[in-house]
Write an enzyme that holds these catalytic residues in place. Structure first.
Site, PDB file in Angstrom:
ATOM      1  N   ASP A 171      31.235  40.719  45.526  1.00  0.00           N
ATOM      2  CA  ASP A 171      31.007  40.074  44.226  1.00  0.00           C
ATOM      3  C   ASP A 171      30.108  38.837  44.295  1.00  0.00           C
ATOM      4  O   ASP A 171      30.312  37.937  45.113  1.00  0.00           O
ATOM      5  CB  ASP A 171      32.349  39.753  43.565  1.00  0.00           C
ATOM      6  CG  ASP A 171      33.017  41.042  43.078  1.00  0.00           C
ATOM      7  OD1 ASP A 171      32.292  42.012  42.792  1.00  0.00           O
ATOM      8  OD2 ASP A 171      34.251  41.077  43.009  1.00  0.00           O
ATOM      9  N   HIS A 221      29.143  46.934  46.928  1.00  0.00           N
ATOM     10  CA  HIS A 221      28.712  45.547  46.741  1.00  0.00           C
ATOM     11  C   HIS A 221      29.827  44.593  47.142  1.00  0.00           C
ATOM     12  O   HIS A 221      30.947  45.016  47.454  1.00  0.00           O
ATOM     13  CB  HIS A 221      28.333  45.304  45.270  1.00  0.00           C
ATOM     14  CG  HIS A 221      29.505  45.339  44.353  1.00  0.00           C
ATOM     15  ND1 HIS A 221      30.207  46.484  44.074  1.00  0.00           N
ATOM     16  CD2 HIS A 221      30.134  44.347  43.661  1.00  0.00           C
ATOM     17  CE1 HIS A 221      31.193  46.221  43.245  1.00  0.00           C
ATOM     18  NE2 HIS A 221      31.181  44.924  42.980  1.00  0.00           N
ATOM     19  N   ARG A 271      39.491  40.840  35.454  1.00  0.00           N
ATOM     20  CA  ARG A 271      38.961  40.366  36.735  1.00  0.00           C
ATOM     21  C   ARG A 271      38.710  38.865  36.721  1.00  0.00           C
ATOM     22  O   ARG A 271      38.202  38.319  35.740  1.00  0.00           O
ATOM     23  CB  ARG A 271      37.647  41.085  37.035  1.00  0.00           C
ATOM     24  CG  ARG A 271      37.051  40.688  38.361  1.00  0.00           C
ATOM     25  CD  ARG A 271      35.865  41.526  38.722  1.00  0.00           C
ATOM     26  NE  ARG A 271      34.720  41.257  37.864  1.00  0.00           N
ATOM     27  CZ  ARG A 271      33.584  41.931  37.923  1.00  0.00           C
ATOM     28  NH1 ARG A 271      33.450  42.936  38.767  1.00  0.00           N
ATOM     29  NH2 ARG A 271      32.583  41.617  37.144  1.00  0.00           N
ATOM     30  N   HIS A 326      33.138  46.561  48.272  1.00  0.00           N
ATOM     31  CA  HIS A 326      33.933  47.528  47.521  1.00  0.00           C
ATOM     32  C   HIS A 326      33.089  48.413  46.621  1.00  0.00           C
ATOM     33  O   HIS A 326      31.924  48.102  46.322  1.00  0.00           O
ATOM     34  CB  HIS A 326      35.045  46.837  46.737  1.00  0.00           C
ATOM     35  CG  HIS A 326      34.565  45.833  45.735  1.00  0.00           C
ATOM     36  ND1 HIS A 326      34.111  44.578  46.069  1.00  0.00           N
ATOM     37  CD2 HIS A 326      34.468  45.900  44.385  1.00  0.00           C
ATOM     38  CE1 HIS A 326      33.761  43.923  44.994  1.00  0.00           C
ATOM     39  NE2 HIS A 326      33.953  44.700  43.941  1.00  0.00           N
TER      40      HIS A 326
END
Ligand code: SIN
Length: 308
Positions: free
Chosen positions: A126, A124, A299, A284
């Site tokens: 983000d 995917h 994150r 990623h």
């Protein structure tokens, strides 16, 4: 064999007395570079920050090793890249820092994970399921799992621009101008069907705020102009306007291209790694090979423009 290539050194006059020289060491096939000689907790002057940002746009994923960061320091650094997104998963925010999300498999006494325990299980990029996806992600490693001395829980990146560049001309022509649907609900369903969903269900209010969106299949990088493939196994449900069988076959072909290891940089984490990646330039995948061995990262996401 160490296949690293040292690419650039900052001018000696810029490094300051006693400070290590800044340099960029390429680790992957045109993506994935270590930026050395940068101490984020000390704060970066404008020239040092530009050095980091240029490396990010050139190599798509950058790794700053041996950082010792409190949440406020990660936030201060991240804010220099743009406006931070506060995740709708408010239950996984770092206490006192809702702009940072915990990614972790660690469980509290009641059995609930302290963070998102299934982040990155499918390829995917983000927040592609939003109208304005995240431009960058900043991920900081606090606890990195190991078994018998072997580091686990790698993150793999694929270059969306190199994968596009290497497509046959006929495929480039076929996908030019096409759009595809990205959907968070589709993503959760896909994980659920595979028995891999490990997070609390969305509330109806959260679902209502996450309508499906369409994006170009090839998007243009807003800074360096590179064309980048923009369909992911995790969130892309269909090609707009194609019958289901054609849409499925086309998506499968593009995902296969992106999964080619020739375009990959695989990051083996160390505690104190701060990684910044460019969500237009790379997709990623997190490697779930560590079971219950604790893994914890913080994150942050930075808002990007609407893809074009
Ligand atoms: C993510 O996909 O955002 C998390 C990546 C990771 O945990 O390695």
């Amino acid at each position: 064999m160490d296949s690293s290539i040292t690419l650039r050194h900052s001018p000696p006059s810029d490094t300051g007395a006693g400070r290590p020289e800044r340099e960029v060491v390429l680790k992957g096939p045109g993506i994935g570079a270590e930026v050395r000689g940068v101490d984020v907790a000390r704060g970066l002057d404008d020239e040092a920050f530009e050095f980091v940002r240029n490396a990010l746009h050139e190599y798509s994923v950058i790794v700053l090793r041996d950082q010792d960061l409190a949440p406020a320091e990660q936030t201060a650094f991240t804010k220099r890249l743009g406006e931070m997104r506060v995740s709708f998963y408010n239950r996984y925010g770092v206490p006192g820092h809702p702009e940072l999300s915990v990614v972790s498999n660690i469980r509290k006494e009641d059995g609930e994970a302290i963070g998102i325990a299934d982040a990155g299980m499918l390829w995917h990029t983000d927040a592609s399921y939003l109208k304005t996806p995240d431009m960058y992600t900043v991920l900081y490693g606090l606890q990195i799992p190991q078994r018998d001395g072997q580091v686990l829980g790698d993150t793999v990146f694929t270059s969306a621009w190199r994968a596009y560049e290497a497509l046959p001309e006929a495929m480039k022509k076929r996908i030019a101008g096409l759009r595809a649907t990205h959907s968070f609900i589709h993503h959760l369903d896909k994980k659920k069907r595979a028995g891999n969903l490990k997070r609390a269900p969305l509330t109806e209010a959260q679902k209502a705020e996450l309508p499906d969106v369409d994006h170009p299949i090839v998007r243009t990088h807003p800074v360096n102009g590179r064309p980048c493939l923009f369909v992911t196994e995790g969130h892309t449900s269909a090609v707009v306007g194609l019958p289901e069988d054609e849409s499925d076959a086309l998506l499968e072909a593009l995902w296969t291209q992106l999964k080619n290891p020739a375009f990959h940089y695989r990051h083996s984490w160390r505690k104190g790694d701060l990684i910044v990646w460019d969500n237009c330039a790379v997709h990623h995948l997190a490697v779930f090979d560590y079971g219950d061995i604790p893994r914890r990262l913080h994150r942050a996401g930075i808002l990007g423009p609407e893809p074009f």
